[in-house]
Motif scaffolding. Structure first.
Motif, short mmCIF file in Angstrom:
data_model
loop_
_atom_site.label_atom_id
_atom_site.label_comp_id
_atom_site.label_asym_id
_atom_site.label_seq_id
_atom_site.Cartn_x
_atom_site.Cartn_y
_atom_site.Cartn_z
N ALA A 207 0.85 -1.19 0.00
CA ALA A 207 0.00 0.00 0.00
C ALA A 207 0.89 1.24 0.00
O ALA A 207 1.86 1.32 0.77
CB ALA A 207 -0.90 0.00 1.24
N VAL A 239 -3.58 4.24 -1.09
CA VAL A 239 -4.52 4.47 0.02
C VAL A 239 -4.47 5.93 0.46
O VAL A 239 -3.53 6.66 0.17
CB VAL A 239 -4.21 3.54 1.22
CG1 VAL A 239 -4.38 2.07 0.81
CG2 VAL A 239 -2.81 3.79 1.79
N TRP A 244 -5.11 6.79 6.84
CA TRP A 244 -4.30 5.70 7.38
C TRP A 244 -3.39 6.15 8.51
O TRP A 244 -3.02 5.36 9.37
CB TRP A 244 -3.51 5.02 6.25
CG TRP A 244 -4.31 3.95 5.56
CD1 TRP A 244 -5.62 4.01 5.19
CD2 TRP A 244 -3.85 2.65 5.16
NE1 TRP A 244 -6.00 2.84 4.58
CE2 TRP A 244 -4.94 1.99 4.55
CE3 TRP A 244 -2.63 1.99 5.24
CZ2 TRP A 244 -4.84 0.69 4.04
CZ3 TRP A 244 -2.52 0.70 4.73
CH2 TRP A 244 -3.62 0.06 4.14
N ASP A 258 -10.52 -0.97 5.22
CA ASP A 258 -9.54 -1.23 4.16
C ASP A 258 -8.80 -2.55 4.38
O ASP A 258 -8.63 -3.35 3.45
CB ASP A 258 -8.53 -0.08 4.06
CG ASP A 258 -9.11 1.16 3.36
OD1 ASP A 258 -10.24 1.08 2.83
OD2 ASP A 258 -8.41 2.19 3.32
N VAL A 271 -10.50 -0.22 -1.54
CA VAL A 271 -10.01 0.65 -0.47
C VAL A 271 -10.62 2.04 -0.62
O VAL A 271 -10.97 2.46 -1.72
CB VAL A 271 -8.46 0.71 -0.43
CG1 VAL A 271 -7.87 -0.64 -0.09
CG2 VAL A 271 -7.88 1.24 -1.75
#
Length: 289
Positions: A207, A239, A244, A258, A271
């Motif tokens: 990611a 992402v 995050w 996700d 996502v």
């Protein structure tokens, strides 16, 4: 509101603001210092005024004072933390934790605004989401490499980051290079690295963070990135870096969604991105009650 004395709250970043909003406190004004588009959309919809910062981290103290806040909140990682002294002359100023267990961040914020019970309710609801995600990951375990680039630094996400703790809780494993390296001095969420070393950061899924402060192309255009087995096999995703790296309840929910989607075999379409902001926020509100 549960605490009428906190009816005029100013948040100096989106993470602080989203922590408040989840607890039912709508900030009067939010400084968009992280330029987190998902959070800004949700905050505007809730009735907050979002003000830009330009490229500097200079606060307009006169404008803040003119808003007559009774509480000012800021996240510990924010560029504004150094300016809490003049702010505290305007109103009570609270620095919310950043590198801390996510449940503590929720509980601490809830205590600040007199909503401890609501904080406990949110933590309990998210505990259920964690347990569900852990079951899904347990049925289809995978390793995850998390990379990004910010302010000229190519990085992997360090074990200190809240994101790493959430991944660990649901059983998502990480490359050894991301669990054993020393975090960067002054920015404990990341491990700085050279693109030449990306080969050490392969995993079942890779990611890469994207956002106003995260340039994913610096990573994805590197030959060493393109040579990763996850990338060659179509198991790489972009992402939302601000979500995050988030420490507020909705960010924890977003990360869990996700991670679960990736376990279920979903990739880029599964996502979350900015177009999912209002839909996921509605789901989150249903989950936390």
């Amino acid at each position: 509101t549960a605490n009428p004395q906190h009816s005029r709250v100013i948040a100096l970043d989106e993470y602080a603001a989203m922590n408040l909003l989840a607890l039912g406190v709508v900030p009067l004004e939010v400084t968009g210092s992280y330029k987190s588009l998902v959070s800004q959309d949700i905050l505007r919809d809730a009735g907050s005024t979002v003000v830009g910062t330009g490229d500097s981290f200079e606060l307009n103290l006169e404008a803040i004072a003119a808003a007559e806040p009774d509480l000012i909140v800021v996240t510990a990682e924010s560029g504004f933390v150094a300016q809490t002294e003049p702010l505290s002359e305007i109103a009570a100023t609270v620095v919310l934790p950043y590198i801390a267990p996510w449940r503590d961040v929720i509980a601490d914020t809830a205590a600040v605004v007199g909503r401890a019970e609501r904080g406990e309710q949110i933590i309990a609801a998210l505990d259920t989401v964690v347990a569900d995600a852990a079951v899904t990951v347990g049925e289809a375990p995978y390793s995850l490499s998390i990379l990004g680039q910010t302010f000229g630094i190519v990085f992997a996400v360090s074990p200190e980051a809240v994101l790493s703790a959430v991944a660990d809780e649901v059983g998502v494993t990480r490359p050894l290079a991301q669990t054993t390296a020393e975090p960067m001095a002054g920015f404990a969420s990341i491990i700085s690295l050279s693109t030449e070393l990306l080969g050490e950061h392969d995993a079942d899924v890779v990611a890469v963070m994207r956002g106003e402060f995260y340039d994913d192309t610096i990573v994805t255009e590197a030959a060493t990135y393109q040579a990763l087995s996850a990338v060659e096999s179509g198991n790489s995703v972009i992402v939302d870096g601000d979500m995050w790296f988030g420490t507020h309840p909705f960010a924890i929910y977003w990360i869990l969604q996700d991670l679960e989607a990736l376990a279920e075999g979903g990739r880029q379409d599964a996502v979350g991105d900015t177009s999912d902001a209002s839909g996921r926020w509605s789901e989150f509100l249903e989950v936390v009650g």
